[in-house]
Design an enzyme around this catalytic site. Sequence first.
Site, PDB file in Angstrom:
ATOM      1  N   ARG A  19      35.612   6.402  28.701  1.00  0.00           N
ATOM      2  CA  ARG A  19      36.320   5.181  29.101  1.00  0.00           C
ATOM      3  C   ARG A  19      36.789   4.336  27.914  1.00  0.00           C
ATOM      4  O   ARG A  19      37.553   3.392  28.082  1.00  0.00           O
ATOM      5  CB  ARG A  19      35.438   4.344  30.040  1.00  0.00           C
ATOM      6  N   GLY A  84      22.238  15.431  30.306  1.00  0.00           N
ATOM      7  CA  GLY A  84      21.342  14.407  30.838  1.00  0.00           C
ATOM      8  C   GLY A  84      20.470  13.752  29.782  1.00  0.00           C
ATOM      9  O   GLY A  84      20.203  14.326  28.720  1.00  0.00           O
ATOM     10  N   ASN A 235      30.880   0.484  27.618  1.00  0.00           N
ATOM     11  CA  ASN A 235      31.527   1.657  28.201  1.00  0.00           C
ATOM     12  C   ASN A 235      33.025   1.661  27.959  1.00  0.00           C
ATOM     13  O   ASN A 235      33.654   2.705  27.914  1.00  0.00           O
ATOM     14  CB  ASN A 235      31.242   1.726  29.704  1.00  0.00           C
ATOM     15  N   TYR A 373      49.450 -13.577 -11.056  1.00  0.00           N
ATOM     16  CA  TYR A 373      48.820 -12.283 -10.783  1.00  0.00           C
ATOM     17  C   TYR A 373      47.945 -11.939 -11.973  1.00  0.00           C
ATOM     18  O   TYR A 373      48.434 -11.829 -13.104  1.00  0.00           O
ATOM     19  CB  TYR A 373      49.842 -11.150 -10.553  1.00  0.00           C
ATOM     20  N   ALA A 387      50.546 -21.913 -15.127  1.00  0.00           N
ATOM     21  CA  ALA A 387      51.217 -21.581 -13.868  1.00  0.00           C
ATOM     22  C   ALA A 387      52.163 -20.402 -14.053  1.00  0.00           C
ATOM     23  O   ALA A 387      52.866 -20.302 -15.055  1.00  0.00           O
ATOM     24  CB  ALA A 387      51.995 -22.790 -13.369  1.00  0.00           C
ATOM     25  N   ARG A 447      59.738 -15.807 -27.149  1.00  0.00           N
ATOM     26  CA  ARG A 447      60.834 -16.093 -26.220  1.00  0.00           C
ATOM     27  C   ARG A 447      62.051 -16.443 -27.064  1.00  0.00           C
ATOM     28  O   ARG A 447      61.935 -16.761 -28.261  1.00  0.00           O
ATOM     29  CB  ARG A 447      60.477 -17.255 -25.304  1.00  0.00           C
TER      30      ARG A 447
HETATM   31  C1  UD1 Z   1      21.256   5.854  32.506  1.00  0.00           C
HETATM   32  C2  UD1 Z   1      19.997   5.923  33.362  1.00  0.00           C
HETATM   33  C3  UD1 Z   1      20.037   4.789  34.389  1.00  0.00           C
HETATM   34  C4  UD1 Z   1      20.140   3.455  33.674  1.00  0.00           C
HETATM   35  C5  UD1 Z   1      21.332   3.448  32.743  1.00  0.00           C
HETATM   36  C6  UD1 Z   1      21.309   2.210  31.899  1.00  0.00           C
HETATM   37  C7  UD1 Z   1      19.368   8.267  33.504  1.00  0.00           C
HETATM   38  C8  UD1 Z   1      19.372   9.494  34.352  1.00  0.00           C
HETATM   39  N1  UD1 Z   1      19.948   7.205  34.034  1.00  0.00           N
HETATM   40  O1  UD1 Z   1      22.353   6.055  33.363  1.00  0.00           O
HETATM   41  O2  UD1 Z   1      18.869   4.809  35.193  1.00  0.00           O
HETATM   42  O3  UD1 Z   1      20.231   2.400  34.616  1.00  0.00           O
HETATM   43  O4  UD1 Z   1      21.296   4.579  31.859  1.00  0.00           O
HETATM   44  O5  UD1 Z   1      22.470   2.127  31.148  1.00  0.00           O
HETATM   45  O6  UD1 Z   1      18.798   8.283  32.441  1.00  0.00           O
HETATM   46  N2  UD1 Z   1      23.240  10.478  26.687  1.00  0.00           N
HETATM   47  C9  UD1 Z   1      22.986  11.540  25.859  1.00  0.00           C
HETATM   48  N3  UD1 Z   1      23.042  12.798  26.371  1.00  0.00           N
HETATM   49  C10 UD1 Z   1      23.345  13.037  27.669  1.00  0.00           C
HETATM   50  C11 UD1 Z   1      23.606  11.929  28.508  1.00  0.00           C
HETATM   51  C12 UD1 Z   1      23.540  10.663  27.997  1.00  0.00           C
HETATM   52  O7  UD1 Z   1      22.703  11.361  24.676  1.00  0.00           O
HETATM   53  O8  UD1 Z   1      23.387  14.193  28.048  1.00  0.00           O
HETATM   54  C13 UD1 Z   1      23.203   9.131  26.141  1.00  0.00           C
HETATM   55  C14 UD1 Z   1      24.554   8.457  26.212  1.00  0.00           C
HETATM   56  O9  UD1 Z   1      25.268   8.662  25.011  1.00  0.00           O
HETATM   57  C15 UD1 Z   1      24.182   6.992  26.409  1.00  0.00           C
HETATM   58  C16 UD1 Z   1      22.863   7.055  27.137  1.00  0.00           C
HETATM   59  O10 UD1 Z   1      22.346   8.340  26.934  1.00  0.00           O
HETATM   60  O11 UD1 Z   1      23.953   6.341  25.192  1.00  0.00           O
HETATM   61  C17 UD1 Z   1      23.011   6.780  28.623  1.00  0.00           C
HETATM   62  O12 UD1 Z   1      23.880   7.704  29.169  1.00  0.00           O
HETATM   63  P1  UD1 Z   1      24.782   7.353  30.410  1.00  0.00           P
HETATM   64  O13 UD1 Z   1      25.540   8.538  30.798  1.00  0.00           O
HETATM   65  O14 UD1 Z   1      25.540   6.102  30.120  1.00  0.00           O
HETATM   66  O15 UD1 Z   1      23.658   7.055  31.507  1.00  0.00           O
HETATM   67  P2  UD1 Z   1      23.868   6.364  32.888  1.00  0.00           P
HETATM   68  O16 UD1 Z   1      24.427   7.339  33.836  1.00  0.00           O
HETATM   69  O17 UD1 Z   1      24.565   5.086  32.709  1.00  0.00           O
HETATM   70 CA    CA Z   2      25.875   3.908  30.712  1.00  0.00          CA
END
Ligand code: UD1
Ligand code: CA
Length: 494
Positions: A19, A84, A235, A373, A387, A447
């Site tokens: 985003r 995740g 975001n 300068y 100056a 000069r």
């Molecule tokens: C996550 C939480 C949610 C919480 C929210 C707060 C989980 C499953 N959910 O959701 O409960 O309310 O954050 O903002 O944890 N990231 C990685 N690797 C990945 C996925 C994410 O490093 O595979 C990092 C992202 O870069 C980011 C953070 O983890 O900095 C959170 O990831 P994001 O996808 O924003 O999580 P949410 O779905 O918002």
């Molecule tokens: Ca997030």
Amino acid sequence: MTNARPAAVIILAAGEGTRMKSATPKVLHRIGGRSLVGHAIAAARVTGPQHLAVVVRHERDLVAAHIAEVDAEATIADQDEVKGTGRATECALDALPADLSGTVLVTYGDVPLLTGETLVELVARHDASGSAATVITAHLDNPQGYGRIVRDADGHVAGIVEQKDATDDQRAITEINSGIYAFDVEVLREALAQVGTDNAQGEKYLTDVLRIARDGGRTVDAHVIDDLWQTEGVNDRVQLAALGKELNRRNNERWMREGVTIVDPATTWIDSDVSIGRDATILPGTQLLGATSIGSGARIGPDTTLTDTEVHDGAEVKRTEAVLAVIGERATVGPFSYLRPGTVLGVKGKIGGFVETKNARIGDGAKVPHLTYCGDATIGEGANVGAGTIFANYDGVAKHHTTIGAHSFIGSDTVIVAPVDIADGAYVAAGSAITADIEPGQIAVARGRQKNVDGWVARARAGSKTEAAAVAATEAGTRHTGKSAEPASREGKA
Ligand code: UD1
Ligand code: CA
């Protein structure tokens, strides 16, 4: 259990940040003079962790190179194709020593207002309660999109459910998961091994660790915070600007509480790594950026931008742009000047209006007051540069140096064609083009000599008003007939 120093802080920064709509990875966008991940690292460091790991994947090389620059001690952990927050945390644990024990914190690389103090409080609470996991939570009016904190009948945290997996009743819960936690590392490791990807997003959720710990008979705790800004992530660019503005408000407030006068906080931008002495005054429209430091009693602005610049006590800098410059104690600069890298102005020195300097050491009490300068120069103490002096430092191929000795005097509208060495106690006549060294006590005049030609106006401008004026003055036996303009009085004009 009572060790306040966490074994590790893990910062999750592998996400893509679509985003932002940017070629720059999200965590490298900046507010307050630091990248988003730079803020996360700074907060993590406050807890004094034995290890600090940052999990990367999207634009891995760019992000890793930046992290190494910000914090050479940080461990870079690569996340694989399993998605995740749980998998990200697991990858970090794999990159850290296997014998890690005690508390591990997990934070995000895109939550820049979270402070080190909040993390220290989290660790203290977690250690004191003996819980397997402690999560930072907050109550939001609009919890949309966040994971919700599910509590049991006794009010204890039972687990976290993601928005996409939640029932309608769960969606009505306003206590949200910030995504920032303290874990007992053994519980974390074991629980992560059990986390699957059977959920709405097909991801390995870190949030599942809490439920697994509970099911295993361990307690899970929540640290509720009121300061909602600290849990807010970036975001998109709208949030980037909002968090940047709030961070700035906090930075301004911190300095005002430390004894700095900020006349208009709304137009004053102070980066997080700036330092300011007591009784300094910051006037409207001023930006203090990077590692800028301001001495006590200094007066900066209005409309001044200083980047990585050192201003010593009692100096005054007006309507100026400066980068990597040093401004000495009680020195004055501006208005309308541009100090480029390598400018060093001595104690009570002066750089006045419409002056550009670069790689120039200007001695104590020396003055470069107007329209100059001054590049690649060393100017001795007490010297005066008239100056309109131009230091011609570049011959089209190479840069050359100019030295001006102590208490020497450069007449106005002089060009100094470098390399030139002007000794201590020397003079240069106004309008000179200096190409050779000058010895102590000499004056250099370089000069054309003035030549007055009698009768030229009568011959070349016969019939003009100029000729008439010359005739009148000659007949009156004077040089001026006294008909020069007198300012009209205000009443006369009205
Ligand atoms: C996550 C939480 C949610 C919480 C929210 C707060 C989980 C499953 N959910 O959701 O409960 O309310 O954050 O903002 O944890 N990231 C990685 N690797 C990945 C996925 C994410 O490093 O595979 C990092 C992202 O870069 C980011 C953070 O983890 O900095 C959170 O990831 P994001 O996808 O924003 O999580 P949410 O779905 O918002
Ligand atoms: Ca997030």
